[in-house]
Scaffold this active site. Structure first.
Site, PDB file in Angstrom:
ATOM      1  N   GLY A  21       0.833  -1.204   0.000  1.00 45.15           N
ATOM      2  CA  GLY A  21       0.000   0.000   0.000  1.00 45.15           C
ATOM      3  C   GLY A  21       0.862   1.246   0.000  1.00 45.15           C
ATOM      4  O   GLY A  21       1.316   1.699  -1.041  1.00 45.15           O
ATOM      5  N   CYS A  60      16.007 -17.770   4.661  1.00 45.91           N
ATOM      6  CA  CYS A  60      15.599 -19.127   5.043  1.00 45.91           C
ATOM      7  C   CYS A  60      15.159 -19.097   6.502  1.00 45.91           C
ATOM      8  O   CYS A  60      15.596 -18.251   7.269  1.00 45.91           O
ATOM      9  CB  CYS A  60      16.695 -20.159   4.801  1.00 45.91           C
ATOM     10  SG  CYS A  60      18.067 -20.083   5.934  1.00 45.91           S
ATOM     11  N   GLU A  82      -4.911 -10.092 -10.479  1.00 43.12           N
ATOM     12  CA  GLU A  82      -4.263  -8.800 -10.203  1.00 43.12           C
ATOM     13  C   GLU A  82      -4.857  -7.745 -11.118  1.00 43.12           C
ATOM     14  O   GLU A  82      -5.013  -7.966 -12.313  1.00 43.12           O
ATOM     15  CB  GLU A  82      -2.749  -8.908 -10.413  1.00 43.12           C
ATOM     16  CG  GLU A  82      -1.976  -7.605 -10.414  1.00 43.12           C
ATOM     17  CD  GLU A  82      -2.140  -6.777  -9.144  1.00 43.12           C
ATOM     18  OE1 GLU A  82      -2.571  -5.608  -9.268  1.00 43.12           O
ATOM     19  OE2 GLU A  82      -1.845  -7.289  -8.050  1.00 43.12           O
ATOM     20  N   GLN A 133      -3.881 -12.024  -1.129  1.00 43.87           N
ATOM     21  CA  GLN A 133      -2.871 -11.106  -0.599  1.00 43.87           C
ATOM     22  C   GLN A 133      -2.941  -9.739  -1.260  1.00 43.87           C
ATOM     23  O   GLN A 133      -1.917  -9.112  -1.526  1.00 43.87           O
ATOM     24  CB  GLN A 133      -1.466 -11.712  -0.698  1.00 43.87           C
ATOM     25  CG  GLN A 133      -1.030 -12.318   0.633  1.00 43.87           C
ATOM     26  CD  GLN A 133       0.437 -12.663   0.690  1.00 43.87           C
ATOM     27  OE1 GLN A 133       1.026 -13.096  -0.278  1.00 43.87           O
ATOM     28  NE2 GLN A 133       1.041 -12.485   1.843  1.00 43.87           N
ATOM     29  N   THR A 134      -4.159  -9.260  -1.505  1.00 42.74           N
ATOM     30  CA  THR A 134      -4.313  -7.858  -1.883  1.00 42.74           C
ATOM     31  C   THR A 134      -3.981  -7.011  -0.651  1.00 42.74           C
ATOM     32  O   THR A 134      -3.921  -7.529   0.462  1.00 42.74           O
ATOM     33  CB  THR A 134      -5.764  -7.566  -2.318  1.00 42.74           C
ATOM     34  OG1 THR A 134      -6.645  -7.952  -1.248  1.00 42.74           O
ATOM     35  CG2 THR A 134      -6.135  -8.326  -3.578  1.00 42.74           C
ATOM     36  N   GLY A 172       4.350  -6.439  -3.682  1.00 45.51           N
ATOM     37  CA  GLY A 172       5.614  -6.879  -3.097  1.00 45.51           C
ATOM     38  C   GLY A 172       5.503  -8.135  -2.271  1.00 45.51           C
ATOM     39  O   GLY A 172       6.398  -8.976  -2.263  1.00 45.51           O
ATOM     40  N   ILE A 186      -8.524  -1.733  -5.060  1.00 49.20           N
ATOM     41  CA  ILE A 186      -9.277  -1.034  -6.121  1.00 49.20           C
ATOM     42  C   ILE A 186     -10.736  -1.489  -6.067  1.00 49.20           C
ATOM     43  O   ILE A 186     -11.014  -2.689  -6.145  1.00 49.20           O
ATOM     44  CB  ILE A 186      -8.694  -1.360  -7.522  1.00 49.20           C
ATOM     45  CG1 ILE A 186      -7.189  -1.020  -7.588  1.00 49.20           C
ATOM     46  CG2 ILE A 186      -9.472  -0.630  -8.622  1.00 49.20           C
ATOM     47  CD1 ILE A 186      -6.832   0.430  -7.481  1.00 49.20           C
TER      48      ILE A 186
END
EC number: 4.2.1.49
Length: 552
Positions: free
Chosen positions: A50, A407, A193, A260-261, A173, A271
């Protein structure tokens, strides 16, 4: 005030520009967060999530850089929400930088109040690793995502996602790691997306295999790959609030479903359905209240569709973006009927002090990372799962900005690895010092009742003492920079979390600091879970000799 985008210098090599390697590391990692391959919108100082930023504005960025270049080895720089506010004389083992981002008194901890302060230039949203200068691009989350989907496979599909289809949304990201994590587990992924540039970016960095703007084509490709037992990831251009209901309408129900928006921030991260990116940007500027209203309505429809798919057999979970809470606030009473990913899949790792441990080659030379990969394969050869991850990462993961590796290492393993790395720097086997850090999403560094601490055994989900203790402990232990943030991952009012970064510069002093910090940091994670009554954490604390005065 300087508001214009400045070119950010990507320092690499073994030449110092600052007065010591810790200050140099902070400078290079700040700039790496804003590297065009790493940041989502570097021109706005936005790194990910964001509006997760590295500095409050360009004037503050310039002042931070100037201060780091001139900071002495016994001084500490204080950062208040992305602004450098003071330098104090401390001592050589103290952190060179202390950071506090986005922290609001609880009764005022709302997005509305944050936006008011943001407009006045008084605060900045630091997300987790954006404002704490240890973001490494999508690789930073990809192993955690891989581990999550691996656990989904173990619990529901006999240990592999081969022959399954996962549907998710959001390729920013954080979300950008999902398609690769699914295919590494052998599965097929359709990732929805709304921004074509983000889809293209994930294709360019090999996190995504292909893209389409047609739902029927995406489903056809996914079904064919599923039948053939092939791993495939498909970027589908569209809005999840529209796409998921259409999937239900035509009878397509995925095997696995998540999201995962950036639903944690309805104004800047989601949006509204029925709008183009341009229309959304215009409405966001013109009437932010209406924008938030429409975004929240879309999130509610999105979650309703997830619940409907869950009822029809999809293994469904919240991936830590607070989408359930937003939907519940909009009247979707059943929003929490599907679990969060931490209690469902990750908590046993936290009980052993395991979490997303990462290191970065300040030299900029990938060979330094490949040499550390060999260390993991040699020193942790008995951990087959970990070694498999390192081999896969070498083959499949493209570096963004400074070469880095991630890791999941636990209590004892982190300190062992830190000493080996410091010795390698001391012997000249690596071209420059190594930065060691982690996500704020770690075993003992976060209080987030809708994510990392959801459904704690003793009901202590909302207790935020633990991340504060974590930051204090890391600071007195000698971490190179320490941060305390609010609202990362799930938005204002829903989380408090702490980060630490420590530099392995090859000195004996660094060796002592590494031993302290890389022991106490994961150690507190074991303590936090043992205190909550988790048997595995209690067993770990006893076996590792962690002193808990009231542990029975």
């Amino acid at each position: 005030m300087v508001t214009k985008h400045r070119p950010v210098q990507a320092y690499t090599g073994s030449t110092l520009h600052a007065k010591g390697w810790i200050q140099e590391a902070a400078l290079r990692m700040l700039n790496n967060n804003l590297h065009p391959e790493v940041a989502e919108r570097p021109e706005d100082l936005v790194v990910y999530g964001g509006i997760g930023k590295a500095a409050r504005n360009w004037e503050c960025y310039g002042a931070i850089v100037e201060t780091l270049l001139n900071l002495e080895n016994d001084e500490t720089l204080l950062i208040q929400s992305g602004k450098p506010v003071a330098v104090f004389k401390t001592h050589t083992d103290a952190p060179r930088v202390l950071i506090a981002n986005s922290n609001l008194v609880p009764a005022w901890a709302t997005w509305d109040h944050f936006h008011e302060l943001d407009k006045k230039g008084l605060i900045m949203y630091g997300q987790m690793t954006a404002g704490s200068w240890i973001y490494i691009g999508s690789q930073g989350i990809v192993q955690g995502t891989y581990e999550t989907f691996a656990e989904v496979a173990r619990q529901h599909y006999g240990g592999t996602l081969k022959g399954t289809i996962t549907v998710t949304a959001g390729l920013g990201g954080m979300g950008g790691a999902q398609p690769l994590a699914v295919t590494l587990n052998g599965g097929v992924c359709i990732a929805v997306e709304v921004d074509p540039a983000r889809i293209q970016r994930r294709i360019d960095t090999k996190y995504l295999d292909t893209m389409t703007d047609r739902l029927d084509v995406a489903i056809q490709m996914a079904k064919r790959a599923k039948e053939e037992g092939k791993a495939l990831s498909i970027g589908l251009l569209g809005n999840a609030a529209e796409v998921l209901p259409k999937m239900i309408e035509i009878g397509f129900i995925p095997d696995v479903l998540t999201d995962q928006t950036s639903a944690h921030d309805p104004l800047n991260g989601y949006i509204p359905a029925g709008m183009t990116l341009e229309e959304a940007a215009e409405l966001r500027q013109r009437d932010p209240k209406q924008y938030i209203r429409r975004a929240k309505q879309s999130i509610a429809e999105h979650v309703k569709a997830m619940l409907a798919m869950q009822k029809q057999g999809s293994v469904t979970f919240d991936y830590g973006n607070n989408i359930r809470q937003v939907a519940k606030d909009e009247g979707v009473e059943e929003a929490f009927n599907f679990p969060g990913f931490v209690p469902a899949y990750i908590r046993p790792l936290f009980c052993e002090g395991k979490g997303p441990f990462r290191w970065v080659a300040l030299s900029g030379d990938p060979e330094d990372i490949y040499k550390t990969d060999e260390v993991i394969l040699r020193e942790f050869s008995d951990n087959q799962h970990l070694c498999n991850w390192i081999r896969m990462a070498r083959e499949k993961i493209q570096f963004q900005g400074l070469p880095a590796r991630i890791c999941w290492l636990g209590y004892g393993e982190r300190a062992k690895f830190g000493k080996i790395i410091n010795d390698m720097v001391a012997k000249g086997e690596l071209k420059a010092p190594i930065v060691i850090g982690r996500d704020h999403l770690d075993s003992g560094s976060v209080a987030s009742p809708n994510r990392e601490t959801e459904g704690m055994k003793d009901g202590s989900d909302a207790i935020a003492d633990w991340p504060i203790l974590n930051a204090l402990l890391n600071a007195v232990g000698g971490a190179s920079w320490v941060s305390v943030h609010h609202g990362g991952g799930v938005g204002m009012g829903y989380s408090i979390h702490a980060g630490m970064v420590i530099v392995a510069d090859g000195t004996k002093e660094a060796e002592k600091r590494l031993e302290r910090v890389l022991t106490t940091d994961p150690g507190l994670g074991v303590v936090r879970h043992a205190d909550a009554g988790y048997e595995l954490a209690i067993k770990t604390a006893k076996e590792k000799g962690i002193h808990m005065p009231m542990l029975k």
